[in-house]
Design a protein around this motif. Structure first.
Motif, mmCIF file in Angstrom:
data_model
loop_
_atom_site.group_PDB
_atom_site.id
_atom_site.type_symbol
_atom_site.label_atom_id
_atom_site.label_comp_id
_atom_site.label_asym_id
_atom_site.label_seq_id
_atom_site.Cartn_x
_atom_site.Cartn_y
_atom_site.Cartn_z
ATOM 1 N N ALA A 532 -2.284 0.354 -2.771
ATOM 2 C CA ALA A 532 -3.335 -0.530 -2.279
ATOM 3 C C ALA A 532 -3.468 -0.386 -0.767
ATOM 4 O O ALA A 532 -2.546 0.052 -0.074
ATOM 5 N N VAL A 533 -4.637 -0.801 -0.255
ATOM 6 C CA VAL A 533 -4.905 -0.654 1.177
ATOM 7 C C VAL A 533 -3.880 -1.403 2.002
ATOM 8 O O VAL A 533 -3.359 -0.877 3.008
ATOM 9 N N ALA A 534 -3.549 -2.629 1.612
ATOM 10 C CA ALA A 534 -2.594 -3.420 2.386
ATOM 11 C C ALA A 534 -1.217 -2.779 2.394
ATOM 12 O O ALA A 534 -0.515 -2.793 3.412
ATOM 13 N N ALA A 736 -18.530 8.603 -7.066
ATOM 14 C CA ALA A 736 -17.073 8.753 -6.968
ATOM 15 C C ALA A 736 -16.640 8.943 -5.517
ATOM 16 O O ALA A 736 -15.566 8.475 -5.112
ATOM 17 N N HIS A 737 -17.458 9.605 -4.725
ATOM 18 C CA HIS A 737 -17.141 9.792 -3.315
ATOM 19 C C HIS A 737 -17.111 8.445 -2.593
ATOM 20 O O HIS A 737 -16.204 8.156 -1.802
ATOM 21 N N GLU A 742 -14.037 3.679 -0.202
ATOM 22 C CA GLU A 742 -13.928 2.226 -0.236
ATOM 23 C C GLU A 742 -12.564 1.780 -0.762
ATOM 24 O O GLU A 742 -11.948 0.851 -0.218
ATOM 25 N N SER A 743 -12.068 2.452 -1.793
ATOM 26 C CA SER A 743 -10.789 2.048 -2.372
ATOM 27 C C SER A 743 -9.627 2.261 -1.416
ATOM 28 O O SER A 743 -8.580 1.628 -1.564
ATOM 29 N N ARG A 744 -9.799 3.134 -0.442
ATOM 30 C CA ARG A 744 -8.734 3.391 0.529
ATOM 31 C C ARG A 744 -8.966 2.679 1.856
ATOM 32 O O ARG A 744 -8.260 2.936 2.826
ATOM 33 N N GLY A 745 -9.967 1.811 1.892
ATOM 34 C CA GLY A 745 -10.181 1.003 3.076
ATOM 35 C C GLY A 745 -10.818 1.735 4.237
ATOM 36 O O GLY A 745 -10.734 1.268 5.379
#
Length: 964
Positions: A532-534, A736-737, A742-745
């Motif tokens: 997760a990003v955090a 997907a790009h 976004e999923s990696r912040g």
């Protein structure tokens, strides 16, 4: 027969070089035109060494220094062996050479020259950089020796670094140096063949393949050996057929015939007695074995020991290794022609003869002889650890073999010969019984060596065997960390890789350098860790906290640079503190420091800090060029600068520069930036119909790893798709790009694509989704350091307002805000597109202002060379009845200069005329030596010249001389 009953063979080797007049002429002619490279190939025993030896004695080469080295079948943990052998006696010639500090890097390789070499420079802390500095030092020494011929024999046994150095040397050789390389064609790998296939343009090239002798030449050879005016036709044909025209085989056959007494002097010429008596096998093996069998016991013992030793050794070592060997036996072996003395060492004249004898020795006696050989070579002044390890292993003395092989591997790693270290350690780990801790320690070292190699096998079974034991906590942690690096470097099972690294990190407290490295890997947003990003942010914070405990300054800087990258692309404002610490750190010439500035600059470019990006990447390039002008970090920095130039709207010459950078990058991932620049330019200029397809390919390369580039790719992909009515399909293709960054912040870099995403969504009747996207990015970027947000979000809001009835003035205000922000980055291409949109929004409410904005946008497109956009703006202007000026000539691709030199050709020509080598010019212009070669060849062709000297004279005629 001699007085004591021994058979005396007489002359074995021809006093004359027979049948090679044409080949000799070509070889000498090439060597006399330095810089030159001549390759001599042919099967074993064909006469390559003899040809080169005769060449060295030719009067035409008087005054040229011959530097000769031979590659060995049994390798030492000592890189560049034949080059070192060739140079180790050149001390007197170098005494007054005035060598630079770079040559001091040769001290570990050439202790014989310590009196003439400068002091050793400070370590660079990077294996590739150290290797390049050694290459530079060797090239400088070769140049300092003046007119010389460097001979590298049996290159089919060359170590990897020797081949790399020859490739380096021949790309820009010293002007007075010629290089001669011999090898067996059937045993040559592709790397060896490439070395001689691609030298610089100014290098004289010659390739000589020695063919078997015909009957007439075989007759000449036999007559020279026998000191006879004539042999019979039947004997000549027999020798040619049985020896297959190979001089070594013919010599062996004649020696055997004389030992047997089956040559007869008849009617003033040599003849065979009878065919039945002379049923001699073809080629060498049986001939050599029969000759050995005719020796006395003492001489035969010497021959067997020499076969086991394989290489030439001093008399004392040979006799110590020979069970029952005596000085008289050595004399007899020499008189027989089997053994020869060269440079104070005794050994078989040819490796094939040694191999024939070796294979015939019974296994038990062979093991004993290997043991005696091991004991004998220990007494040499400089114990050859590789040779010693080989003999110990073959003698069955496993414990001693392991100790020596490990010492040899450590020596190899100290000397940056990672391939030899890997070979030695891999053999020990696979074939020796080791204690658990010892096995784990050596597996760690194997992992270190493997990490520096381009091609390694799957080592998971080796690591698994080491891990399947009760080990100390820290050792197990380092072992698992090295396994994770191995999995990453060879592209194996990413899930296992990250799990392995994560399990290791907590127990690496004794190795803060490795601990920080592991934390970086886990925390970097560009890595597909699945975290997760955090959690990624926490790992990055821990890596930064570990920095003060790292001993090496360059490694501390590396961690700071990577952490700054992570914080930049996630909008964490604390990146500025890391930048300041990096700038204040010691200005070492180290690839890790270069990598730190490269990481900072690249991330700054993606995040919209364009000035910082350019300055940091220039710093990285400056350091990287000092470390290695043609190395990976230097070319990656050039690729990053290409990308920043694209983002800053500095497009003039960019299309021509991209291929130059691509030419120096071999790794698929490293090529992404230059490929992206080329594809984005193609989209903007409309010069290639497959531009979007190329963007797709680059986007596929960037998935699932480096998501930073995806915002640029998606933005350039969606614009033409939307214009062509394909917005919905393009949104699906790029979903997907978007999800990845976004999923990696990485909101701070992904926001670059938001205007294109919003425009495509509006075109696809998904205005609600466009509003949600804009709101999401506005919320996510609140409080972050994200210069692009101040541009892209008002741009997106302007597009949404323009899509509403009556929203023209509100849209124009948003567009004006976005345009000013883009101007400040700077990002003139985006600013021009925003002004074009603003013109459309104002057309119905303030036509003069709209016309002015459209003209401003069209002028910017024209200045950039963005012809697709200019054509669109010009079409709008025509419909509005206004004039935005003529379309400028296309600037995409090489300009037509006719017979005159292009600016780049002129630049290269002027530098070449000063005496700089292609490699020097490449370093100054930040291009590859191949690119320099191309431009120089073109300049010479246009000017009708054939040499650099003629070019210098031509340019000296005046400032207009290079115009054609």
């Amino acid at each position: 027969m001699s007085a004591d009953g021994r058979t005396v063979v007489g002359r074995v080797v021809s006093p004359l070089l027979v049948g090679r007049d044409e080949e000799m002429a070509r070889l000498v002619a090439a060597v006399r035109r330095p810089p030159a490279v001549a390759v001599v190939t042919g099967e074993a025993g064909i006469g390559k060494t003899r040809l080169v030896a005769e060449m060295a004695a030719r009067p035409e080469l008087a005054g040229r220094r011959i530097l000769a080295g031979t590659c060995r079948r049994i390798r030492e943990p000592f890189p560049l062996g034949p080059i070192v052998e060739a140079l180790r006696d050149t001390g007197p010639a170098l005494a007054e050479a005035g060598l630079s500090r770079v040559a001091g890097a040769l001290r570990p390789l050439l202790p014989e020259l310590e009196d003439v070499l400068p002091p050793a420079p400070q370590p660079l802390g990077d294996r590739l950089a150290e290797r390049h500095r050694i290459f530079r030092g060797l090239a400088e020494v070769c140049a300092a020796l003046g007119p010389a011929v460097l001979v590298v024999e049996d290159a089919h046994w060359a170590d990897g670094q020797t081949l790399e150095f020859l490739d380096y040397l021949l790309s820009a050789p010293p002007p007075a140096l010629s290089v001669v390389v011999t090898y067996r064609g059937e045993d040559a790998g592709p790397d060896l063949r490439l070395v001689s296939a691609r030298p610089a343009a100014e290098v004289t090239r010659e390739r000589i393949e020695l063919a078997p002798l015909d009957v007439a030449r075989t007759r000449e050879l036999a007559q020279a050996i026998l000191e006879a005016d004539r042999i019979t036709d039947e004997l000549a044909a027999y020798l040619c057929e049985r020896g297959s025209g190979v001089p070594l085989a013919v010599q062996e056959l004649l020696a055997l015939l004389r030992q047997r007494g089956t040559l007869a002097w008849r009617h003033g010429r040599w003849a065979r007695r009878t065919v039945a008596e002379l049923d001699v096998p073809v080629r060498v093996r049986d001939s050599v074995l029969e000759r050995v069998a005719r020796l006395s016991d003492g001489a035969r013992a010497v021959a067997e020991a020499a076969a086991v030793l394989m290489t030439g050794v001093p008399q004392s070592v040979l006799l110590d290794a020979a069970r029952g060997g005596t000085p008289d036996g050595l004399d007899e072996a020499v008189e027989s022609g089997l053994i020869a003395e060269r440079g104070g060492g005794f050994g078989f004249r040819h490796v094939l003869a040694a191999q024939a004898v070796y294979e015939e020795i019974p296994a038990a006696r062979r093991r004993d002889l290997h043991g005696r050989a091991a004991d004998a070579v220990r007494h040499l002044d400089r114990v050859p650890l590789g040779v010693l390890a080989h003999h110990l292993r073959e003698s069955g003395r496993v414990r001693e073999w392991v100790d020596v092989a490990v010492r040899a591997a450590e020596q190899a790693m100290e000397l940056r010969d990672d391939a030899e270290a890997f070979r030695l350690l891999d053999g020990v780990l696979r074939d020796a019984e080791l204690g658990p801790v010892r096995r784990a320690e050596l597996t760690v070292r194997l992992g270190e060596a493997a990490f520096e190699l381009l091609h390694v096998p799957d080592l998971r079974p080796v690591f698994a065997r080491a891990l399947d034991a009760d080990l100390p906590r820290r050792l197990r942690a380092e072992l698992r960390f090295r396994l994770g690096l191995h999995l990453d470097s060879v592209g194996l099972d990413p899930h296992e890789k990250w799990a392995t690294v994560r399990e290791s990190v907590e127990d690496l407290d004794g190795r803060p350098d490795l601990a920080a490295w592991a934390m970086l890997a886990l925390g970097m947003p560009t890595e597909p860790t699945g975290l997760a990003v955090a959690e990624r942010a926490r790992w990055m914070d821990r890596a930064v906290a570990t920095v003060p405990r790292i001993e090496e300054p360059a490694q501390r800087q590396f961690v700071l640079g990577k952490a700054a990258m992570a914080r930049l692309i996630t909008g964490d404002p604390r990146w500025t503190g890391l930048r300041d610490r990096l700038r204040a750190a010691p200005a070492e010439i180290d690839s890790r420091r270069a990598n730190a500035f490269y990481s900072l600059g690249l991330a700054a470019g993606y995040a919209g800090h364009h000035e910082l990006a350019r300055d940091s990447l220039r710093t990285a390039l400056s350091i990287g060029t000092e470390v290695d002008p043609t190395g990976g970090i230097a070319y990656r920095s050039r690729a990053g600068l290409l990308l920043v130039s694209y983002l800053r709207g500095e497009w003039d010459g960019l299309a021509d520069a991209a291929p130059e950078v691509l030419d120096g990058l071999s790794d698929r991932t490293e090529r992404m930036f230059a490929e992206a620049v080329a594809a984005c330019l193609d989209v903007a200029t409309g010069s290639r119909p497959d531009a979007v397809a190329r963007l797709r390919e680059v986007g596929a390369m960037a998935m699932p790893g480096d998501g930073m580039l995806l915002g640029i790719i998606v933005e350039a992909w969606l614009r033409p798709a939307t214009a062509n009515g394909e917005a919905a399909a393009a949104l699906a293709d790029t979903a997907a790009h978007v999800e990845l960054w976004e999923s990696r912040g990485m909101w701070a870099v992904g926001v670059r694509a938001v205007p294109a995403l919003v425009g495509a969504m509006i075109a696809a009747d998904r205005t609600g989704a466009a509003r949600e996207l804009t709101a999401r990015y506005t919320a996510r970027l609140d409080g972050l350091d994200a210069p692009l947000a101040g541009c892209a979000l008002p741009y997106a809001r302007g597009l949404l307002a323009a899509a509403e009835d009556g929203g023209g003035r509100r849209a124009a205000a948003e567009f004006a805000t976005a345009a000013r922000a883009y101007d400040g980055l700077p990002a003139p291409y985006e600013a021009a597109r925003v002004r074009e949109h603003a013109a459309g929004a104002l057309r119905g409410v303030d036509a003069p202002a709209a016309s002015a904005l459209l003209a401003e946008a069209a002028a910017a497109f024209g200045a950039l060379g963005a012809h697709r956009d200019l054509d669109r703006a010009a079409g709008t202007a025509r419909r509005w009845g206004i004039d935005v000026g003529a379309r400028p000539a296309a600037r995409r691709g090489p300009r037509g200069y006719g017979g005159a030199l292009s600016p780049r050709e002129r630049e290269v020509a002027e530098l070449a005329a000063t005496g700089l080598t292609n490699r020097d010019i490449a370093g100054r212009l930040f291009v590859s030596p191949k690119t320099v070669e191309k431009h120089l060849a073109s300049a010479l062709r246009k000017l009708g010249l054939r040499s650099r000297a003629a070019l210098a004279a031509h340019l000296a005629e005046g400032p207009d001389a290079a115009t054609g």
